[in-house]
Design a protein around this motif. Structure first.
Motif, PDB file in Angstrom:
ATOM      1  N   UNK A 504       0.832  -1.209   0.000  1.00 20.45           N
ATOM      2  CA  UNK A 504       0.000   0.000   0.000  1.00 20.45           C
ATOM      3  C   UNK A 504       0.862   1.253   0.000  1.00 20.45           C
ATOM      4  N   UNK A 505       1.926   1.261   0.787  1.00 14.91           N
ATOM      5  CA  UNK A 505       2.826   2.415   0.777  1.00 14.91           C
ATOM      6  C   UNK A 505       3.483   2.581  -0.588  1.00 14.91           C
ATOM      7  N   UNK A 506       3.836   1.464  -1.207  1.00 16.98           N
ATOM      8  CA  UNK A 506       4.425   1.526  -2.535  1.00 16.98           C
ATOM      9  C   UNK A 506       3.434   2.109  -3.537  1.00 16.98           C
ATOM     10  N   UNK A 507       2.171   1.667  -3.462  1.00 20.63           N
ATOM     11  CA  UNK A 507       1.151   2.155  -4.380  1.00 20.63           C
ATOM     12  C   UNK A 507       0.877   3.643  -4.167  1.00 20.63           C
ATOM     13  N   UNK A 508       0.811   4.069  -2.911  1.00 22.61           N
ATOM     14  CA  UNK A 508       0.611   5.488  -2.633  1.00 22.61           C
ATOM     15  C   UNK A 508       1.780   6.320  -3.147  1.00 22.61           C
ATOM     16  N   UNK A 509       3.000   5.759  -3.035  1.00 26.04           N
ATOM     17  CA  UNK A 509       4.156   6.459  -3.576  1.00 26.04           C
ATOM     18  C   UNK A 509       4.072   6.626  -5.086  1.00 26.04           C
ATOM     19  N   UNK A 510       3.549   5.580  -5.766  1.00 23.90           N
ATOM     20  CA  UNK A 510       3.370   5.679  -7.215  1.00 23.90           C
ATOM     21  C   UNK A 510       2.398   6.801  -7.585  1.00 23.90           C
ATOM     22  N   UNK A 511       1.283   6.863  -6.850  1.00 25.51           N
ATOM     23  CA  UNK A 511       0.247   7.841  -7.194  1.00 25.51           C
ATOM     24  C   UNK A 511       0.642   9.263  -6.814  1.00 25.51           C
ATOM     25  N   UNK A 512       1.359   9.419  -5.688  1.00 31.36           N
ATOM     26  CA  UNK A 512       1.629  10.759  -5.165  1.00 31.36           C
ATOM     27  C   UNK A 512       2.988  11.306  -5.557  1.00 31.36           C
ATOM     28  N   UNK A 513       3.807  10.504  -6.225  1.00 27.80           N
ATOM     29  CA  UNK A 513       5.135  10.969  -6.619  1.00 27.80           C
ATOM     30  C   UNK A 513       5.072  12.010  -7.729  1.00 27.80           C
ATOM     31  N   UNK A 514       6.180  12.678  -7.926  1.00 24.82           N
ATOM     32  CA  UNK A 514       6.271  13.700  -8.979  1.00 24.82           C
ATOM     33  C   UNK A 514       6.321  13.015 -10.340  1.00 24.82           C
ATOM     34  N   UNK A 515       5.339  13.317 -11.211  1.00 25.09           N
ATOM     35  CA  UNK A 515       5.246  12.660 -12.510  1.00 25.09           C
ATOM     36  C   UNK A 515       5.935  13.447 -13.619  1.00 25.09           C
ATOM     37  N   UNK A 516       6.028  14.746 -13.460  1.00 21.87           N
ATOM     38  CA  UNK A 516       6.606  15.582 -14.504  1.00 21.87           C
ATOM     39  C   UNK A 516       5.564  16.125 -15.460  1.00 21.87           C
ATOM     40  N   UNK A 517       4.514  15.352 -15.738  1.00 19.50           N
ATOM     41  CA  UNK A 517       3.445  15.802 -16.619  1.00 19.50           C
ATOM     42  C   UNK A 517       2.176  16.049 -15.803  1.00 19.50           C
ATOM     43  N   UNK A 518       1.192  16.664 -16.437  1.00 22.21           N
ATOM     44  CA  UNK A 518      -0.104  16.938 -15.812  1.00 22.21           C
ATOM     45  C   UNK A 518      -1.166  16.049 -16.458  1.00 22.21           C
ATOM     46  N   UNK A 519      -2.116  15.595 -15.660  1.00 23.72           N
ATOM     47  CA  UNK A 519      -3.142  14.689 -16.184  1.00 23.72           C
ATOM     48  C   UNK A 519      -4.560  15.267 -16.137  1.00 23.72           C
ATOM     49  N   UNK A 520      -4.805  16.277 -15.314  1.00 25.44           N
ATOM     50  CA  UNK A 520      -6.168  16.783 -15.172  1.00 25.44           C
ATOM     51  C   UNK A 520      -6.593  17.563 -16.410  1.00 25.44           C
ATOM     52  N   UNK A 521      -7.872  17.411 -16.773  1.00 28.41           N
ATOM     53  CA  UNK A 521      -8.470  18.127 -17.907  1.00 28.41           C
ATOM     54  C   UNK A 521      -7.715  17.853 -19.211  1.00 28.41           C
ATOM     55  N   UNK A 522      -7.283  16.620 -19.380  1.00 34.01           N
ATOM     56  CA  UNK A 522      -6.555  16.280 -20.604  1.00 34.01           C
ATOM     57  C   UNK A 522      -7.157  15.040 -21.252  1.00 34.01           C
TER      58      UNK A 522
END
Length: 876
Positions: A504-522
């Motif tokens: 679970x901590x690993x999964x949360x790290x995947x979701x909350x880590x810095x992605x570099x790109x933006x995903x909202x409204x795309x």
């Protein structure tokens, strides 16, 4: 037949058999009487002596019944009815046990059904054990598995003796304009591809040896059924694929992999095949009698010959092959499914321990009943069998409920879209799954009933029958055994909770880590261009016009295109180095290359850290057909790649060598782009080279940034495409959020399943602790009353009861922690950004188990503190 007939009479015609037995015994008795009367005894004396010699008639009848055929079955049936009757008298305990077992068996069956479909079900190919996937290696560049170049494949095809057949598969897409335009997967395969796999069309025929350049096609089974309704008259139908006509000659059988695409086209043996572009997946079938070792030896010798003949393109070339079992599921998926199977096994084991604890308590409460059975002549083996049958009844009921639970879970899984878990749509309660359920039911019944069965008394009948003494010694022994069982289930629960916490901590790290790109409204979507778009700059004209019309929409703030969709697309790569100096650490880095339009960076949310973006002056790095090479090439680099190539320097204005080792093209760096996780959230920052688009290399993956809901602009996008080219289908329409969410769906499933299992494990462990302590307190009611009568305080009673309840918990946490630390290294492949032995996770799990155990102890302790001394002493 005689044996079966005898069993039938003994089981189903008992009255007739008993009448015959009575007649035989009377006849034998009369023979004895006649014999004694013949010796001179009077009739009364003869009958008395004969009766004494023969013995008790009912005892003889019982002895005869015990050795009849079917007597064991009859005894088991009688004991089974008694077990069912006994459970009906205690429905609460029976229901609780059945539900616990249903949870363990149902969860185990569900996970095993996925495991069976993904890993155990055979491939749909003839003699699949001889099939392999062939790969190239370039170990001097750190590449152990790469696709074939076209020329290398044909050299292998023509020269190998170790393989009965080899064939190649080339990814391709096309626009089907037969009716409503649709983008379809249309891979090109060499004409021997399906014969190499060992499959034949279920309708029509395979490609013939001379059809490499023919306009013929074979349909995949699912596509044939969904698009054409399984029409048997499909043969001979002409399909319009990307401005070309193809005649359908066959339909493949159902199955995967390799044969589950939509349309297959033949690929020709070209004499001028390219040796520098690695785009062909190759499969081979080992020749009869050839060992894998001999085949690898021949492949290595052939690779050395090709490297010597083509030093520029094939330097460091090697060949290898991988077993076909990896085609369905890669090693990471296999590891994850095995881990989930172990996790669900632990949950089932916890359920078994809890049921065993309940049956132990029930067995102690039935000591007088068992003692009466012993006094009446019941053997210990029969008592053990009686207790085990009770356990089997409970487990069978739990298995029935578990199968119902598993059927519901399987239905949900079949409709789920979880990348990385193959054959989910084929998951079901098939024979092997039912065999597994039957096996786990038997094992569970043994585990649940073994401890209570071994506790059945063989002696001490008088003590057990005494109303005032309930076998204190046996109670102490069972108390220790039940505490040991609690320790075991706490340790098992600790294992599950730690695993769930780490994942679970690993999964949360995947979701909350810095992605570099933006995903909202795309919004993301794909277009597939016909071959004509590669001529006379038609493709660039379409993209320019399309993006211009999109920018006129007030709901769209930015738009751009790229050749590979971020996160879920393939990774086309190149070797790259600085032109002025070689890479400091030896082999140059391998970086992905992306062709982008100038608006792509803003559309996807990537920042420009230095230099400039592409503009109309930047031309493609490749030359157009029949044109001179570009005089000046430009690229942009991701920040991580720029730092590798030009440490402690400003990369803008520096020159690089693209595709080093495969030709080498000089290009100037004009910009530096922020790092992103474009290859997936669990892959780290990607090393990326951005190339300008143009007349050569037209990108087909589009990203649109919108002001509101991205899906709301889809109709207007369709309208624009229809005006520009009505034969271009819009495909793979999804929001960027959905793309990212789907990319981590397998990690999400691992997290959800483990957290669910852990929650149930915690609940079962709490019930076990509560049950043991509650029972212990009830057994010590008189002792507690005496202590309180002698002046003991509530706090001292609390210390006694809580200490007794928490001691096995603390021991279980210690043991579980040690086992988890030892096994945690096997979790490494499932974790991202978290160490297998994460101290904070272990501490949190220990605290959670301790607090939960303390709460489970609260109710029995509170009852103990409120014990009335007078009532407690009166019980004794």
């Amino acid at each position: 037949m005689q044996w079966l007939s005898s069993i039938w009479r003994n089981l189903f015609r008992k009255h007739a058999v008993d009448s015959t037995l009575d007649e035989e015994i009377r006849s034998y008795l009369q023979l004895l009487v006649d014999e004694k009367m013949a010796a001179g005894a009077d009739s009364e004396t003869a009958r008395r002596e004969a009766a004494i010699e023969l013995g008790a008639l009912e005892t003889i009848k019982e002895q005869v019944r015990d050795i009849r055929r079917g007597a064991l079955l009859e005894g088991l049936w009688t004991e089974l009815r008694q077990s069912i009757r006994a459970l009906r008298h205690n429905p609460g305990m029976a229901a609780m046990c059945a539900l616990m077992l249903a949870l363990g068996i149902g969860a185990s069956t569900t996970i095993f059904s996925v495991f069976e479909a993904a890993l155990l079900r055979p491939l749909p190919f003839r003699d699949a054990g001889r099939l392999v996937e062939l790969v190239e290696t370039r170990l001097d560049r750190g590449m152990s598995e790469v696709a074939f170049s076209e020329a290398d494949f044909w050299d292998l095809h023509d020269r190998t003796k170790s393989f009965e057949r080899v064939a190649a598969y080339h990814n391709n897409e096309a626009n089907l304009t037969d009716g409503q335009p649709e983008k379809v997967s249309a891979p090109q395969v060499t004409v021997e591809f399906f014969r190499t796999l060992g499959v034949a069309p279920v309708l029509g025929r395979d490609f013939s040896a001379d059809e490499g350049r023919a306009n013929v096609a074979i349909l995949g089974n699912k596509f044939w059924k969904t698009r054409y309704g399984g029409n048997a008259n499909i043969l001979g139908k002409v399909l319009r694929l990307s401005d070309r006509s193809y005649t359908v000659v066959g339909v493949l059988p159902a199955g995967e992999p390799w044969i589950d695409d939509q349309v297959y086209l033949p690929y020709p043996h070209r004499p001028n095949a390219d040796r520098s572009s690695w785009e062909f997946n190759a499969v081979g079938r080992l020749a009869t009698g050839v060992t894998p070792e001999a085949a690898k030896t021949e492949l290595q010798r052939l690779a050395e010959l090709l490297a010597a003949a083509n030093p520029k393109e094939d330097k460091g070339l090697g060949f290898d092959f991988l077993p076909s079992r990896r085609w369905i599921a890669p090693d990471s998926t296999r590891t994850a499914l095995r881990f989930l199977l172990v996790a669900v096994g632990i949950l089932a084991l916890i359920a078994c321990v809890n049921v065993a604890n309940l049956l132990l308590a029930r067995g102690l409460a039935r000591q007088r009943e068992i003692a009466v059975r012993i006094a009446l002549g019941a053997a210990r083996a029969r008592l053990v069998r009686f207790v085990m049958l009770e356990s089997l009844v409970l487990c069978t009921l739990g298995a029935v409920l578990g199968l119902a639970l598993a059927a519901a879970c399987v239905h949900v899984l079949r409709t789920a879209e979880i990348p990385g878990i193959p054959r989910l749509d084929e998951v079901g309660l098939y024979p092997w799954v039912l065999y597994f359920t039957a096996g786990i039911t038997l094992i569970t019944s043994l585990l649940c009933g073994l401890a209570p069965a071994l506790q059945t008394p063989a002696q001490g009948i008088a003590t057990a029958l005494r109303e005032s003494d309930r076998q204190a010694g046996a109670s102490r022994r069972q108390g220790r055994l039940r505490s040991m069982l609690v320790t075991a289930e706490v340790a098992l629960a600790f294992l599950l909770l730690v695993s769930a916490g780490l994942v679970l901590r690993s999964f949360q790290g995947l979701l909350n880590g810095h992605r570099g790109f933006e995903t909202t409204h795309r919004l993301m979507f794909s277009l597939s261009y016909p071959d004509s778009y590669g001529e006379n700059g038609r493709g660039k004209q379409f993209v320019d016009s399309f993006l211009e019309k999109l920018s006129a929409n007030p709901e769209i703030t930015s738009s751009g295109a790229v050749n590979v969709r971020p996160v879920e697309g393939p990774n086309f790569g190149m070797g790259i180095d600085a032109a002025s100096h070689s890479f400091a650490s030896g082999s140059p880095p391998w970086a992905g290359w992306r062709i982008i339009t100038p608006g792509y960076l803003r559309a996807v949310g990537l920042p420009l850290l230095g230099g400039r973006n592409f503009n109309e002056t930047d031309k493609p790095v490749w030359a157009e057909r029949g044109q001179a090479p570009p005089s000046h090439r430009t690229v942009m680099l991701s920040s991580a790649l720029a730092k590798l190539l030009f440490p402690n320097e400003d990369p803008v204005g520096k020159h690089t060598l693209l595709w080093k080792g495969q030709g080498g093209l000089d290009a100037e760096v004009v910009g530096v782009v922020g790092d992103s996780l474009e290859r997936g959230l669990d892959h780290g920052a990607a090393l990326t080279v951005y190339l300008p688009y143009g007349r050569v290399g037209v990108p087909s993956e589009f990203v649109i940034e919108t002001r509101g809901d991205p899906m709301a602009v889809v109709p207007s996008v369709r309208a624009v495409i229809k005006r520009l080219d009505p034969n271009l289908p819009l495909a793979d329409i999804r929001t960027f959020d959905d793309v990212v969410s789907l990319s981590v769906s397998s990690q999400r499933m691992n997290s959800v399943v483990l957290v669910t299992f852990s929650g149930f494990a915690l609940l079962l462990a709490s019930l076990g602790i509560y049950g043991v302590l509650s029972y212990s307190v009830s057994r010590r009611t008189s002792e507690i009353g005496l202590r309180m009568a002698l002046g003991a305080s509530e706090s001292s009673i609390l210390r006694i009861t809580v200490g007794q309840g928490l001691l096995p918990v603390l021991v279980g946490i210690t043991i579980g922690g040690a086992i988890a630390a030892w096994l945690s290294r096997y979790l490494k492949s499932l974790l991202f950004g978290v160490q297998p032995f994460d101290l904070s996770t272990y501490a949190a799990v220990s605290a959670l188990l301790f607090v939960t155990a303390a709460l489970a102890c609260f109710v029995p302790c509170r009852r103990a503190m409120r014990t009335d001394p007078a009532i407690a002493l009166r019980l004794e």
